[in-house]
Each structure stands twice: as structure tokens, then as C-alpha cells.
Design a protein around this motif. Structure first.
Motif, PDB file in Angstrom:
ATOM      1  N   SER A  77       0.910  -1.181   0.122  1.00 56.14           N
ATOM      2  CA  SER A  77      -0.131   0.068   0.088  1.00 56.14           C
ATOM      3  C   SER A  77       0.894   1.235  -0.074  1.00 56.14           C
ATOM      4  O   SER A  77       0.490   2.245  -0.525  1.00 56.14           O
ATOM      5  CB  SER A  77      -1.019   0.098   1.180  1.00 56.14           C
ATOM      6  N   ILE A  78       1.924   1.375   0.570  1.00 53.44           N
ATOM      7  CA  ILE A  78       2.744   2.443   0.660  1.00 53.44           C
ATOM      8  C   ILE A  78       3.541   2.751  -0.542  1.00 53.44           C
ATOM      9  O   ILE A  78       3.762   3.657  -0.997  1.00 53.44           O
ATOM     10  CB  ILE A  78       3.775   2.507   2.301  1.00 53.44           C
ATOM     11  N   ALA A  97       4.906   5.219  -5.806  1.00 49.62           N
ATOM     12  CA  ALA A  97       5.011   5.193  -7.179  1.00 49.62           C
ATOM     13  C   ALA A  97       4.089   6.014  -7.682  1.00 49.62           C
ATOM     14  O   ALA A  97       4.319   6.651  -8.756  1.00 49.62           O
ATOM     15  CB  ALA A  97       4.897   3.806  -7.701  1.00 49.62           C
ATOM     16  N   ALA A  98       2.801   6.023  -7.156  1.00 54.10           N
ATOM     17  CA  ALA A  98       1.655   6.848  -7.915  1.00 54.10           C
ATOM     18  C   ALA A  98       2.134   8.402  -7.576  1.00 54.10           C
ATOM     19  O   ALA A  98       1.781   9.282  -8.455  1.00 54.10           O
ATOM     20  CB  ALA A  98       0.486   6.588  -7.144  1.00 54.10           C
ATOM     21  N   ALA A  99       2.904   8.638  -6.456  1.00 55.98           N
ATOM     22  CA  ALA A  99       3.042   9.985  -6.410  1.00 55.98           C
ATOM     23  C   ALA A  99       4.261  10.500  -7.511  1.00 55.98           C
ATOM     24  O   ALA A  99       4.222  11.379  -7.832  1.00 55.98           O
ATOM     25  CB  ALA A  99       3.839  10.399  -4.798  1.00 55.98           C
ATOM     26  N   VAL A 100       5.344   9.571  -7.628  1.00 50.73           N
ATOM     27  CA  VAL A 100       6.618   9.843  -8.655  1.00 50.73           C
ATOM     28  C   VAL A 100       5.735  10.143  -9.724  1.00 50.73           C
ATOM     29  O   VAL A 100       6.410  11.126 -10.573  1.00 50.73           O
ATOM     30  CB  VAL A 100       7.477   8.643  -8.504  1.00 50.73           C
ATOM     31  N   ILE A 154       1.668 -13.705 -11.733  1.00 44.74           N
ATOM     32  CA  ILE A 154       1.073 -13.593 -10.265  1.00 44.74           C
ATOM     33  C   ILE A 154       1.983 -13.232  -9.280  1.00 44.74           C
ATOM     34  O   ILE A 154       3.292 -13.241  -9.652  1.00 44.74           O
ATOM     35  CB  ILE A 154       0.323 -15.165  -9.896  1.00 44.74           C
ATOM     36  N   GLY A 155       1.452 -12.817  -8.145  1.00 44.87           N
ATOM     37  CA  GLY A 155       2.510 -12.430  -7.206  1.00 44.87           C
ATOM     38  C   GLY A 155       2.340 -10.931  -6.892  1.00 44.87           C
ATOM     39  O   GLY A 155       1.377 -10.272  -6.787  1.00 44.87           O
ATOM     40  N   PHE A 156       3.469 -10.383  -6.548  1.00 40.91           N
ATOM     41  CA  PHE A 156       3.805  -9.015  -5.914  1.00 40.91           C
ATOM     42  C   PHE A 156       3.554  -7.933  -7.201  1.00 40.91           C
ATOM     43  O   PHE A 156       2.521  -7.117  -6.878  1.00 40.91           O
ATOM     44  CB  PHE A 156       5.001  -8.774  -5.364  1.00 40.91           C
ATOM     45  N   ALA A 157       3.839  -8.233  -8.295  1.00 43.32           N
ATOM     46  CA  ALA A 157       4.075  -7.265  -9.472  1.00 43.32           C
ATOM     47  C   ALA A 157       2.663  -6.900  -9.747  1.00 43.32           C
ATOM     48  O   ALA A 157       2.320  -5.781 -10.146  1.00 43.32           O
ATOM     49  CB  ALA A 157       4.886  -7.486 -10.553  1.00 43.32           C
ATOM     50  N   PRO A 158       1.857  -7.811 -10.140  1.00 47.90           N
ATOM     51  CA  PRO A 158       0.713  -7.359 -10.772  1.00 47.90           C
ATOM     52  C   PRO A 158      -0.287  -6.657  -9.661  1.00 47.90           C
ATOM     53  O   PRO A 158      -1.076  -5.757  -9.982  1.00 47.90           O
ATOM     54  CB  PRO A 158      -0.330  -8.638 -11.027  1.00 47.90           C
ATOM     55  N   ALA A 159      -0.470  -7.334  -8.276  1.00 48.58           N
ATOM     56  CA  ALA A 159      -1.082  -6.323  -7.501  1.00 48.58           C
ATOM     57  C   ALA A 159      -0.587  -5.078  -7.154  1.00 48.58           C
ATOM     58  O   ALA A 159      -1.224  -4.082  -7.081  1.00 48.58           O
ATOM     59  CB  ALA A 159      -0.876  -7.088  -6.086  1.00 48.58           C
ATOM     60  N   PHE A 160       0.944  -4.623  -7.349  1.00 51.81           N
ATOM     61  CA  PHE A 160       1.440  -3.350  -7.207  1.00 51.81           C
ATOM     62  C   PHE A 160       1.035  -2.559  -8.200  1.00 51.81           C
ATOM     63  O   PHE A 160       0.504  -1.532  -7.873  1.00 51.81           O
ATOM     64  CB  PHE A 160       2.987  -3.556  -7.119  1.00 51.81           C
ATOM     65  N   LEU A 163      -2.181   1.906 -10.592  1.00 52.29           N
ATOM     66  CA  LEU A 163      -3.434   2.446 -11.606  1.00 52.29           C
ATOM     67  C   LEU A 163      -4.627   3.153 -10.836  1.00 52.29           C
ATOM     68  O   LEU A 163      -4.983   4.151 -11.089  1.00 52.29           O
ATOM     69  CB  LEU A 163      -3.739   1.351 -12.366  1.00 52.29           C
ATOM     70  N   TYR A 164      -4.923   2.595  -9.609  1.00 52.66           N
ATOM     71  CA  TYR A 164      -6.058   2.929  -8.867  1.00 52.66           C
ATOM     72  C   TYR A 164      -5.650   4.260  -8.151  1.00 52.66           C
ATOM     73  O   TYR A 164      -6.551   5.069  -7.850  1.00 52.66           O
ATOM     74  CB  TYR A 164      -6.574   1.818  -7.748  1.00 52.66           C
ATOM     75  N   SER A 165      -4.322   4.335  -7.777  1.00 55.17           N
ATOM     76  CA  SER A 165      -3.970   5.733  -7.164  1.00 55.17           C
ATOM     77  C   SER A 165      -3.929   6.959  -7.802  1.00 55.17           C
ATOM     78  O   SER A 165      -3.837   7.927  -7.443  1.00 55.17           O
ATOM     79  CB  SER A 165      -2.512   5.375  -6.422  1.00 55.17           C
ATOM     80  N   LEU A 166      -3.607   6.507  -9.105  1.00 54.32           N
ATOM     81  CA  LEU A 166      -3.305   7.787  -9.963  1.00 54.32           C
ATOM     82  C   LEU A 166      -4.225   9.033  -9.978  1.00 54.32           C
ATOM     83  O   LEU A 166      -4.034  10.188  -9.917  1.00 54.32           O
ATOM     84  CB  LEU A 166      -3.191   7.559 -11.414  1.00 54.32           C
ATOM     85  N   LEU A 167      -5.702   8.599 -10.007  1.00 53.31           N
ATOM     86  CA  LEU A 167      -6.735   9.378 -10.184  1.00 53.31           C
ATOM     87  C   LEU A 167      -6.614  10.546  -8.858  1.00 53.31           C
ATOM     88  O   LEU A 167      -6.728  11.662  -9.090  1.00 53.31           O
ATOM     89  CB  LEU A 167      -8.239   8.941 -10.229  1.00 53.31           C
ATOM     90  N   PRO A 168      -6.769   9.938  -7.734  1.00 53.42           N
ATOM     91  CA  PRO A 168      -6.548  10.975  -6.389  1.00 53.42           C
ATOM     92  C   PRO A 168      -5.551  11.691  -6.532  1.00 53.42           C
ATOM     93  O   PRO A 168      -5.672  12.903  -6.129  1.00 53.42           O
ATOM     94  CB  PRO A 168      -6.855  10.018  -5.259  1.00 53.42           C
ATOM     95  N   VAL A 169      -4.443  11.152  -6.928  1.00 49.07           N
ATOM     96  CA  VAL A 169      -2.971  11.992  -6.722  1.00 49.07           C
ATOM     97  C   VAL A 169      -2.993  13.305  -7.899  1.00 49.07           C
ATOM     98  O   VAL A 169      -2.970  14.229  -7.566  1.00 49.07           O
ATOM     99  CB  VAL A 169      -1.764  10.951  -7.041  1.00 49.07           C
ATOM    100  N   VAL A 170      -3.286  12.809  -9.329  1.00 51.58           N
ATOM    101  CA  VAL A 170      -3.239  13.866 -10.308  1.00 51.58           C
ATOM    102  C   VAL A 170      -4.412  14.735 -10.142  1.00 51.58           C
ATOM    103  O   VAL A 170      -4.236  15.881 -10.108  1.00 51.58           O
ATOM    104  CB  VAL A 170      -3.351  13.083 -11.606  1.00 51.58           C
ATOM    105  N   GLY A 171      -5.861  14.171  -9.657  1.00 48.84           N
ATOM    106  CA  GLY A 171      -6.670  15.154  -9.712  1.00 48.84           C
ATOM    107  C   GLY A 171      -6.663  16.145  -8.473  1.00 48.84           C
ATOM    108  O   GLY A 171      -6.969  17.158  -8.467  1.00 48.84           O
ATOM    109  N   ASN A 172      -6.076  15.544  -7.236  1.00 47.53           N
ATOM    110  CA  ASN A 172      -5.891  16.687  -6.464  1.00 47.53           C
ATOM    111  C   ASN A 172      -4.827  17.720  -6.291  1.00 47.53           C
ATOM    112  O   ASN A 172      -4.648  18.624  -5.768  1.00 47.53           O
ATOM    113  CB  ASN A 172      -5.776  15.921  -4.884  1.00 47.53           C
TER     114      ASN A 172
END
Lengths: 244, 382
Positions: B179-180, B185-188, B248-254, B259-268
Motif C-alpha cells: 500500500s505504501i 510510485a503513484a506520487a512519482v 502472479i504475485g507482487f508485481a500485478p498487485a502493485f 493505477l487506482y492511485s493515479l486519479l486521486p493523486v493527479v486530480g488533487n
């Protein structure tokens, strides 16, 4: 907008074909299926899974809308004023609860099946609708309210003819958020044995069959995107009617 | 007399006391039998707890005195935990080796009611950001003390924990890093993209709708769709597999979380930069600041609270969504949740779900404190 005119009917057509004529897509998914394994999900008809999925979402969202809007009306009346800070606290805290956790926590309480999924979707769906309806009802333009009082409307008439119509666009945004979350959470509901399209994805994950994962994922994704888009259009239409 | 929150809490609290407080089951899988609050242990041990709960609910009735209501809530919570501690040891006496005790509906309802009572009182007291941080720290310290002291170790959830202590630590770290890390990554990606969107309306018009469509895709579908994509990358791009990119594993989850994080970061970021008062921009221009100076010294500092609010949304959302990673072998608390669902082992579900909820709540409170600390200028009089 121009892209939408072409893209929207195209996506609807693809979605309908995927649900009604899954066999047409055999060549597309073939490369992703394990050698000799099934390509198209056939344990249940995709149409019945889609209808069950959408039915669960519609039922939970409808119930959540009725209850949440009623509660928002109650706490914005003078008699309910004591509950305003509490309701804000509950919506703030409730929305930090992950939807998946809400779903998981209803299982110990209610067991497996469609029932707990409905309850989880309903409970979680209340929050965005209540929050938006509450915000809308507490930020009505004072001049309009004064005018309504001035022309002699009583409290009940003000609520029905002025407050609720003015609050409608913002409330609808809350309903849209709630439906989008419900569509996603219902997908996960198949892990607690609710009949939803998530079943296809889970079956793919369990049998390492990427074809199923893709098939289920694309159908659910298309439903979500198209429903979201339709609700945005509806909001825009209503806002134009209100503002015009 | 009008209905007040305090009255509602007392009525609901009394009703919850009439429901079974704990359950005793013969083993891990079967359904247990409910035990009422006054039966969980010998009466002299139970009475202090019951008195504390009733007194706490009573103090909660004093509408005008938030400090007293806060004290009442804390007293009631202490009484509830006291009952749980007494019950955990007393009920297992002579109940067999595989017997399990766990909190039941009555306990969970009382817990929710008392926590809401405390939260309602705190909302009325409006502590300053640093005081809130202190309170959060104190609450977590007490929680750690109660769990660490072993007085509750007989409870079934903690039995599950005891039998997989190492796994739990590993999955907690995995959940946090999912999660962090995805937030980072989304912030960068998101901050520069947000700044560009702020400068060019055309880019903004193209980017934000795409990102909001991404957000509507149900999480299970998104995680699932990442599998073939990353599987393909892992098998075609040389070296990708050796750094852990696979279907499968860490990479697809990450990647799904990013991708989900981009909207709140960019939008705000866009909303934060746009929130600069025109007068401040005029003044900055008048002082001869270059566009870069304006961005770093005026727009970003003034927009910081809104930008941080975006990060708060992302963090809370990702902590919840990271549970799904458990389904595609990405680890995290979801591993326990879905294992528990498969085995119909309630305690295992709780072992995954409860820490997720606590982590999300703590993240929300901490980020709210940060947002408040960055607010400048006149206090908003809400």
C-alpha cells in the motif's frame, strides 16, 4: 465527446456479444487458456451471472438510497440536529473501512451466500449517498430558501418542492459512487459464494486459466465503465435541466 | 425530550448487553454456543466490568459535557475489555483441548457503540492536531499492551495468530509495502503529471477522464487483468522475470494499486495548484518570480493541504484494496481473509480483516493530522 459517440455503442455491442454469445470469442481467448483446457466459462450461463450480479447491486443500492436519503433528511431537520456531528463522524470513519473487510466481516455474522453480500453492499453503499445528500441539503442557497418561506410554503412543501429537487444532482453523484463501489464489491462477493460475475475470475485464478480471468474481468470492467458513464450522462442531463 | 446520541447509545448498549457477549465452541470450525455477559466468569469478577459499562453508557448521556462523555466511553471500553479478559480464561476451564472462546455479537456491538461514543465526544472536543497524534499514540500503546501482555491469548483469533506468528509478520510487512510502495510510485508519476495538467488544460481534459474510468473497474477484474499483461511482459522482456515481474504475485498487485492511485493523486494535485488565490499569483508575478519559482514557492505550498488529502484517499483506499492481492498470490492480510473464507474458519478471516481495518483507520487519522498541520492562514470556522 465525439469519441464517445463512436466508442459507447461499440463497447455496448462488445459487452452484449460477450454475455450473450460467448462462443464468438473463443479465438480471442484461446491463446490464454492452458493447453487442452476450457476456453469459455460454461459452468453457468454468463447471462444469468450478469443478471444476478446486476440484481444484487441494484437491490442493495436502491435500499441504501432510500435509507441514506431518509436519514439525511432527518438529521437536517431541527429535531435531528443533535445527530449531525455523530452522522459526520460515522460517515468519515465508515468510509475508511475497506469494502472487502466489510464483506469478510459479514460472513462470521451471517454465513455464506448472496445474503451477506447484499448486507455488506447495503451498509457500505449508505455512506457516500448519505454524505452527498447531507452536504447538498445543508448547502442550499439561503436566498432560495428564504424565497420558498416567503411565498408561504410550509416545511413539507419546501422539502418536496425545493430542497429535494435542488439536492438531487449532488445526491446522484453519491449514488453513482455507491453503485461503482457496489459493482466492485459484488465481484469479490463470489468468494463468499454469492452468484456474481466474480465467479468466472475466481474460477480462472483457482485453475490457472487466464482465459477465464480475462473473460470475467473484461465483462465486469465493461459493465462498470458503461454504467458509470450512463450515470454521469444522467447527472449532466439533470444538472442542465436544473440550472437551465 | 428530544432523542440525543447519548440516549441512542444507552438504549442500543443495553440491548447489546442482552445479546451473547462471547461464544464457546468445541473446536475451530463448528459454530459455538453463546454466553451472556454475566455468565462469562464468576460473578464477583464480572460485576466490575458490567458496572463500568453501565456507568460509561450513563456518563454518555450528559449531552453538554463532551469531556465527561469521553471519560464515560473510555470507562465503558475498559469494562468491556475486562469482561473479555475474564471470560477468555474462565470459559476454557474444563472445556476440552480444542475448545475455542471468541467474542460474539454482543461484544462487537458494544465495541462499536463505545467507540462511536468516544469518537462523538472527541469530535465535540476538537483536539488540536498534535493532541490527536498523542491520543492516537496512547490508544495504540494500550492496544499493544493488552495484546502483548497475553491476557487475551486464549481468544481464538489470537490462537490463530500464535500458530502463524512468522507468517503474520511477513504478510503485515507485505501489506504495508504494497500500500505504501504503490502510493510512492503513484506520487512519482502523479505529481509531475498533475503539474503538467495544471499547465495545459488540453492534457487535463484527456487525462482525468481516462484515470476516472480506470478507477471504476472493479478491483478483482483489475487485479485479474494485470495477470496476462505482466505475464506477457515477464516472458518477453529480457531480465523482467529476474526482478520479479511475473503474471502472479507482487508485481500485478502493485501495478493495479498504482493505477487506482493515479486519479486521486493527479486530480488533487491539479485542484491544489488551481486553489492558489489569484491575488497571491499576481503578487508573485509582480515580485518578478519565474514560473518555476511561483510553482515551488507559492502554488505548491498553498496547495499542499489538498494534495495531501489526495494522498490520504490513496493510502486508505490502497490498504483496503491490497486485501485482494491475497487472491493472486500477492500476499498481505488478504492471504488470511481468503484462506479463512475457504476453510470457513471465522477466526482466520478476522485475523486478516481486523488488522486491515485498524491499519486503514490509523492511516486515515495520521494523514488527517498531516493535512491539518499544513493548513496555513486563518482557521476555517466550520
Amino acid at each position: 465527446m465525439r469519441i464517445g459517440v463512436i466508442l459507447r455503442p461499440l463497447l455496448v455491442a462488445i459487452l452484449l456479444a460477450m454475455v450473450l454469445r460467448p462462443d464468438w470469442f473463443r479465438p480471442v481467448f484461446e491463446p490464454f487458456a492452458p493447453a487442452g483446457g476450457p476456453v469459455i466459462y460454461e459452468r453457468a450461463s454468463l447471462l444469468s451471472l450478469s443478471l444476478s450480479h446486476l440484481g444484487i447491486v441494484a437491490l442493495a443500492s436502491l435500499a441504501a438510497t432510500i435509507v441514506a436519503v431518509t436519514l439525511a433528511i432527518l438529521v437536517t431537520r431541527p429535531a435531528g440536529a443533535a445527530f449531525r456531528p455523530l452522522s459526520r463522524t460515522i460517515t468519515n470513519m465508515g468510509q475508511t473501512f475497506p469494502p472487502v473487510a466489510v464483506l469478510a466481516l459479514t460472513v462470521p455474522a451471517l454465513g455464506f451466500g448472496t445474503g451477506p453480500t447484499l448486507v455488506a453492499l447495503f451498509l457500505y453503499g449508505l455512506l457516500p449517498i448519505f454524505e452527498n445528500a447531507f452536504t447538498a441539503l445543508t448547502t442550499l442557497p439561503p436566498a432560495t430558501m428564504d424565497a420558498a418561506r416567503g411565498i408561504g410554503l410550509n416545511r413539507w412543501q419546501r422539502l418536496i418542492r425545493v430542497e429535494l429537487p435542488l439536492a438531487l444532482p449532488v445526491t446522484l453523484t453519491g449514488i453513482r459512487l455507491s453503485i461503482v463501489i457496489a459493482l466492485g464489491t459484488a465481484t469479490i462477493g463470489s468468494t463468499v459464494a454469492a452468484r456474481t460475475l466474480g465467479e468466472v475470475i475466481i474460477a480462472g485464478l483457482l485453475t490457472n486459466n487466464t482465459a477465464f480471468v480475462l473473460q470475467g474481468g473484461l465483462i465486469v470492467g465493461l459493465f462498470a465503465v458503461l454504467i458509470y458513464d450512463a450515470l454521469v450522462q444522467l447527472e449532466g442531463y439533470l444538472a442542465r435541466r436544473m440550472g437551465g | 425530550m428530544y432523542l440525543t446520541p447519548g440516549l441512542l447509545f444507552s438504549v442500543l448498549g443495553l440491548a447489546a448487553l442482552m445479546a451473547p457477549l462471547m461464544t464457546l465452541a468445541a473446536n475451530r470450525i463448528v459454530a459455538g454456543e453463546g454466553v451472556m455477559a454475566w455468565d462469562v466468569a464468576a460473578l464477583p469478577l464480572v460485576i466490575p466490568g458490567l458496572v463500568a459499562i453501565l456507568a460509561g453508557l450513563g456518563l454518555g448521556l450528559l449531552t453538554g459535557r463532551p469531556a465527561v462523555r469521553l471519560a464515560g466511553g473510555v470507562l465503558g471500553l475498559a469494562g468491556l475489555i475486562w469482561l473479555l479478559v475474564q471470560g477468555a480464561t474462565a470459559m476454557l476451564d474444563g472445556a476440552g483441548n480444542y475448545a475455542r472462546v471468541s467474542p460474539a455479537a454482543g461484544f462487537w456491538c458494544l465495541l462499536v457503540i463505545l467507540v462511536l461514543l468516544i469518537a462523538d465526544a472527541l469530535a465535540a472536543l476538537r483536539p488540536r492536531p498534535l493532541a490527536r497524534g498523542g491520543l492516537l499514540f496512547a490508544a495504540l500503546a494500550v492496544l499493544a499492551l493488552v495484546l502483548g501482555s497475553g491476557v487475551l491469548s486464549e481468544l481464538s483469533v489470537l490462537q490463530e495468530y500464535a500458530s502463524r506468528r512468522d507468517t503474520f509478520m511477513r504478510e503485515s510487512l507485505r501489506h504495508l509495502s504494497l500500500s505504501i510502495g504503490s502510493l510512492g510510485a503513484a506520487a512519482v508519476i502523479g505529481f509531475p503529471l498533475g503539474i503538467l495538467c495544471h499547465r495545459r488544460a488540453q492534457l487535463k481534459g484527456a487525462t482525468l477522464p481516462v484515470l476516472s474510468f480506470l478507477q471504476t473497474i472493479p478491483s478483482l477484474a483489475m487485479f485479474g487483468l494485470m495477470i496476462p499483461i505482466l505475464g506477457w511482459v515477464g516472458s518477453t522482456v529480457p531480465g523482467a522475470r529476474s526482478i520479479g515481474i511475473a503474471g502472479i504475485g507482487f508485481a500485478p498487485a502493485f501495478l493495479a494499486l498504482v493505477l487506482y492511485s493515479l486519479l486521486p493523486v493527479v486530480g488533487n494535485t491539479v485542484a491544489g495548484l488551481a486553489s492558489t488565490p489569484p491575488a497571491a499569483l499576481e503578487a508573485a508575478r509582480g515580485m518578478g518570480m519565474t514560473p518555476a519559482q511561483r510553482l515551488w514557492q507559492v502554488e505548491l505550498p498553498l496547495g499542499l493541504p489538498i494534495i495531501l488529502t489526495g494522498l490520504r484517499i490513496v493510502l486508505v483506499q490502497n490498504i483496503g484494496l491490497a486485501v485482494i492481492a491475497g487472491l493472486i498470490g500477492g500476499g498481505g492480510f488478504g492471504t488470511f481473509v481468503f484462506q479463512g473464507l475457504n476453510q470457513t474458519a471465522t477466526d482466520l478471516i478476522l485475523l486478516g480483516a481486523l488488522p486491515t481495518v485498524v491499519m486503514a483507520l490509523v492511516a486515515a487519522i495520521v494523514m488527517d493530522i498531516l493535512v491539518d498541520l499544513t493548513r496555513h492562514g486563518p482557521k476555517d470556522t466550520r
